[in-house]
Design a protein around this motif. Sequence first.
Motif, PDB file in Angstrom:
ATOM      1  N   LEU A  88       0.830  -1.201   0.000  1.00 37.01           N
ATOM      2  CA  LEU A  88       0.000   0.000   0.000  1.00 37.01           C
ATOM      3  C   LEU A  88       0.866   1.253   0.000  1.00 37.01           C
ATOM      4  O   LEU A  88       0.604   2.204  -0.760  1.00 37.01           O
ATOM      5  N   ILE A  89       1.898   1.282   0.826  1.00 32.96           N
ATOM      6  CA  ILE A  89       2.803   2.441   0.866  1.00 32.96           C
ATOM      7  C   ILE A  89       3.486   2.637  -0.486  1.00 32.96           C
ATOM      8  O   ILE A  89       3.591   3.758  -1.005  1.00 32.96           O
ATOM      9  N   HIS A  90       3.937   1.543  -1.097  1.00 33.44           N
ATOM     10  CA  HIS A  90       4.633   1.644  -2.378  1.00 33.44           C
ATOM     11  C   HIS A  90       3.678   1.956  -3.536  1.00 33.44           C
ATOM     12  O   HIS A  90       4.135   2.292  -4.637  1.00 33.44           O
ATOM     13  N   SER A  91       2.373   1.825  -3.298  1.00 30.96           N
ATOM     14  CA  SER A  91       1.404   2.150  -4.346  1.00 30.96           C
ATOM     15  C   SER A  91       1.333   3.642  -4.632  1.00 30.96           C
ATOM     16  O   SER A  91       0.788   4.052  -5.659  1.00 30.96           O
ATOM     17  N   PHE A  92       1.883   4.459  -3.743  1.00 32.66           N
ATOM     18  CA  PHE A  92       1.883   5.903  -3.949  1.00 32.66           C
ATOM     19  C   PHE A  92       3.058   6.355  -4.820  1.00 32.66           C
ATOM     20  O   PHE A  92       3.162   7.534  -5.142  1.00 32.66           O
ATOM     21  N   MET A  93       3.935   5.429  -5.179  1.00 36.16           N
ATOM     22  CA  MET A  93       5.120   5.782  -5.962  1.00 36.16           C
ATOM     23  C   MET A  93       4.813   5.789  -7.462  1.00 36.16           C
ATOM     24  O   MET A  93       3.924   5.071  -7.925  1.00 36.16           O
ATOM     25  N   SER A  94       5.549   6.581  -8.179  1.00 33.68           N
ATOM     26  CA  SER A  94       5.409   6.630  -9.642  1.00 33.68           C
ATOM     27  C   SER A  94       6.793   6.574 -10.278  1.00 33.68           C
ATOM     28  O   SER A  94       7.653   7.401  -9.979  1.00 33.68           O
ATOM     29  N   PRO A  95       7.042   5.559 -11.124  1.00 31.50           N
ATOM     30  CA  PRO A  95       6.129   4.460 -11.457  1.00 31.50           C
ATOM     31  C   PRO A  95       6.038   3.451 -10.320  1.00 31.50           C
ATOM     32  O   PRO A  95       6.867   3.462  -9.409  1.00 31.50           O
ATOM     33  N   LEU A  96       5.057   2.572 -10.394  1.00 29.42           N
ATOM     34  CA  LEU A  96       4.936   1.516  -9.395  1.00 29.42           C
ATOM     35  C   LEU A  96       6.177   0.634  -9.449  1.00 29.42           C
ATOM     36  O   LEU A  96       6.602   0.217 -10.526  1.00 29.42           O
ATOM     37  N   PRO A  97       6.799   0.351  -8.309  1.00 30.61           N
ATOM     38  CA  PRO A  97       8.097  -0.337  -8.311  1.00 30.61           C
ATOM     39  C   PRO A  97       8.067  -1.758  -8.856  1.00 30.61           C
ATOM     40  O   PRO A  97       9.118  -2.283  -9.209  1.00 30.61           O
ATOM     41  N   PRO A 126     -14.653  -2.402   1.854  1.00 29.89           N
ATOM     42  CA  PRO A 126     -14.288  -3.367   0.807  1.00 29.89           C
ATOM     43  C   PRO A 126     -15.356  -3.549  -0.260  1.00 29.89           C
ATOM     44  O   PRO A 126     -15.024  -3.701  -1.444  1.00 29.89           O
ATOM     45  N   TYR A 127     -16.644  -3.516   0.110  1.00 30.78           N
ATOM     46  CA  TYR A 127     -17.708  -3.669  -0.875  1.00 30.78           C
ATOM     47  C   TYR A 127     -17.729  -2.486  -1.846  1.00 30.78           C
ATOM     48  O   TYR A 127     -17.946  -2.653  -3.047  1.00 30.78           O
ATOM     49  N   ILE A 128     -17.494  -1.301  -1.297  1.00 32.58           N
ATOM     50  CA  ILE A 128     -17.475  -0.113  -2.148  1.00 32.58           C
ATOM     51  C   ILE A 128     -16.307  -0.176  -3.131  1.00 32.58           C
ATOM     52  O   ILE A 128     -16.462   0.068  -4.337  1.00 32.58           O
ATOM     53  N   ILE A 129     -15.129  -0.544  -2.624  1.00 31.24           N
ATOM     54  CA  ILE A 129     -13.938  -0.591  -3.473  1.00 31.24           C
ATOM     55  C   ILE A 129     -14.048  -1.714  -4.501  1.00 31.24           C
ATOM     56  O   ILE A 129     -13.686  -1.525  -5.679  1.00 31.24           O
ATOM     57  N   LEU A 182      -3.777   4.810  -8.591  1.00 29.72           N
ATOM     58  CA  LEU A 182      -5.117   4.882  -8.028  1.00 29.72           C
ATOM     59  C   LEU A 182      -5.682   3.491  -7.781  1.00 29.72           C
ATOM     60  O   LEU A 182      -6.171   3.181  -6.687  1.00 29.72           O
ATOM     61  N   TRP A 183      -5.597   2.623  -8.781  1.00 31.63           N
ATOM     62  CA  TRP A 183      -6.193   1.297  -8.654  1.00 31.63           C
ATOM     63  C   TRP A 183      -5.410   0.416  -7.690  1.00 31.63           C
ATOM     64  O   TRP A 183      -5.983  -0.409  -6.982  1.00 31.63           O
ATOM     65  N   SER A 184      -4.122   0.617  -7.634  1.00 31.18           N
ATOM     66  CA  SER A 184      -3.312  -0.142  -6.691  1.00 31.18           C
ATOM     67  C   SER A 184      -3.619   0.270  -5.254  1.00 31.18           C
ATOM     68  O   SER A 184      -3.741  -0.581  -4.367  1.00 31.18           O
ATOM     69  N   ILE A 185      -3.767   1.578  -5.033  1.00 29.87           N
ATOM     70  CA  ILE A 185      -4.118   2.070  -3.687  1.00 29.87           C
ATOM     71  C   ILE A 185      -5.472   1.523  -3.254  1.00 29.87           C
ATOM     72  O   ILE A 185      -5.642   1.037  -2.124  1.00 29.87           O
ATOM     73  N   LEU A 186      -6.444   1.580  -4.146  1.00 30.40           N
ATOM     74  CA  LEU A 186      -7.779   1.068  -3.809  1.00 30.40           C
ATOM     75  C   LEU A 186      -7.741  -0.426  -3.501  1.00 30.40           C
ATOM     76  O   LEU A 186      -8.358  -0.888  -2.533  1.00 30.40           O
ATOM     77  N   PHE A 187      -7.007  -1.168  -4.312  1.00 34.26           N
ATOM     78  CA  PHE A 187      -6.940  -2.613  -4.141  1.00 34.26           C
ATOM     79  C   PHE A 187      -6.316  -2.993  -2.798  1.00 34.26           C
ATOM     80  O   PHE A 187      -6.875  -3.789  -2.037  1.00 34.26           O
ATOM     81  N   PHE A 188      -5.183  -2.406  -2.477  1.00 32.78           N
ATOM     82  CA  PHE A 188      -4.508  -2.782  -1.233  1.00 32.78           C
ATOM     83  C   PHE A 188      -5.193  -2.178  -0.012  1.00 32.78           C
ATOM     84  O   PHE A 188      -5.124  -2.746   1.086  1.00 32.78           O
ATOM     85  N   LEU A 189      -5.874  -1.048  -0.178  1.00 34.02           N
ATOM     86  CA  LEU A 189      -6.675  -0.509   0.917  1.00 34.02           C
ATOM     87  C   LEU A 189      -7.816  -1.469   1.239  1.00 34.02           C
ATOM     88  O   LEU A 189      -8.146  -1.697   2.418  1.00 34.02           O
ATOM     89  N   MET A 190      -8.415  -2.047   0.202  1.00 36.14           N
ATOM     90  CA  MET A 190      -9.468  -3.040   0.417  1.00 36.14           C
ATOM     91  C   MET A 190      -8.915  -4.248   1.181  1.00 36.14           C
ATOM     92  O   MET A 190      -9.539  -4.738   2.126  1.00 36.14           O
TER      93      MET A 190
END
Length: 613
Positions: A129-138, A266-269, A399-407
Amino acid sequence: MEQLQFANEKEDMVMADEQPHRLKWKNKMDFLLSLIGYGVGLGNIWRFPYVCAMNGGAVFLIPYGIFMILLAFPLTFLELSLGQYSGKSTYDVWNICPAFRGLGVSMSFMSGICNLYYQMILAWILYYLIHSFMSPLPWTTCDNWWNTDTCFLHQKMANNYTGMGMNVTTNVTDNMSNVTAYTLGDAGYSLITGENNTNISNRVYTASEEFWNYNVLRISSGLEEFGSVQWHMAVALLAGWIIIFLCIVKSVKSVGKVVYVTATLPYIIITIILIRAVTLPGAIDGIKFYIIPDFTKLANPQVWSQALVQMFFSMGMGWGAFITMASYNKFNNNVLRDTIIYCFAGEGTSFYAGFVVFSVLGFMSHKTGLNIAEIVRTGPGLVFITYPEALGQLPLPQLWSILFFLMLVCVALDSMFVTVEVCVTTITDLIPKASSKIRVMITAVTCLLMFLVTLIYATQAGIYIFQLVDWYIAAFTLFLVTGLEAVVIGWIYGADRYFDDMEMMLGKRPTILIKILWKFVNPAILSVILVFTLVQYLPPTYGDYVYPPYTSAIGWFIALISAVPIPIWMIREFIMRKGPLLQRIKSSFEPSEEWGPAKDYKLASEASSEQNL
């Protein structure tokens, strides 16, 4: 007049002293959300869709639904009703049959071990989740410090070699022969070329695999190379335990508030990701792979065994969680209704999540030219390798990585709340009149000790230890505990007698079908599972790594150690009682004086009787 006032004040003081110290859920929704949050675990997301797709698609739901009715529903109702009626923890609830008090110890023991390795999964998720904020994704590039010369990207590799007449194939290692273990699905990709009938195979890894192996795990060559604690994972573990402590520090008062976020988000995401995923090219192919029925699979016994085992572990019976959560209910709560809602919500979510998983995998198949069967994995291999790679190919991948790992964080937390609460509640209930301050101390010490133990998973050989524990933890005891539960209620205490208790609590007796399931069907099915597991069990695997022979002994020690309290506490009960041996044995199988309806019901009943007099 003064004497009357003094008498009333004295009576109030006595009643205050008699008030039950056990907290209660603030309202029914707190309990129901906690229940659903516990049921929708990581296994529902990373294993159910895979097992469903590989075992006939939608046809898999037929045996799954049958076992849901025959096994999951009656056992879930049994545990929830036990906890609610008695208002006691997994240990004290066995006042109903003191000889089997060891069942409560085994439940707490299994929950404790589960907490240790489940927390490691939460740490991995937080790290991603922390690494999902990086660009590009590692995990989408091959020019990082951890990458090797053989690192490749699916899209680039397919483009580079297809025109040269070379076939790119995927060798996915997912050992599904061991039906009771959540396999990790570590995969290796081989580039196979044919020249003069000579095959040359060179092992290469994707960028997402190298991030997982060489950055997250920093994996060693095996158990023989234990390595050191990896502090980036130790920090993630500490963060996870601090979050857990803060969420359960006030027991159901704090958990009841947190679950409104962690159980609903999780249902929303999932819905947001699904809406985006189904619009991607190739998504429909992934969904077809997931749900198109193959009715010939129903003739395969392996499909039925997979459905039985998947249903059993998805529902979460035998860990003590249901008993603990229900013990905080009001005495007359409609627990039968809650059981029905839980069964539909939990497993409906599993099937719903499968559309998200396979629509994205279909897109990845379209993007890379690989077949879906070559891409799909189960376990952490799906969550930490395949899915991040797929999300990395979408527009706005962060965005999608953050949502996925937040879920995934929410899903993991919901399960952790309950399993840690099982351990804390069991310890707290053993202390007479434990105050809220003492409970906070118990919670803090429990989390601290578990954090220290989980550091073993943060070593370079941690993934091998993780897989070993995961492989064996539920290999034996879980089936034994739930089978004995059914025997105790159905035969020793007596189903008719227990139905009388349910009538007191619910206002009506449950259907006779539940009685038949408890007495005959559940013990028979669980006995078959137990025998099948012991006969078919295979040594653990992790990718290409072959575990040393001695690890089987360690594994079976892990599997059996949680069952040891059952005979020990039974013998202890025989010794502690007075009288001739046969009398001691007989009395230990009878309810103790402490067994009965929850204390709040007793006080209300006594107060009502005094008013009537």
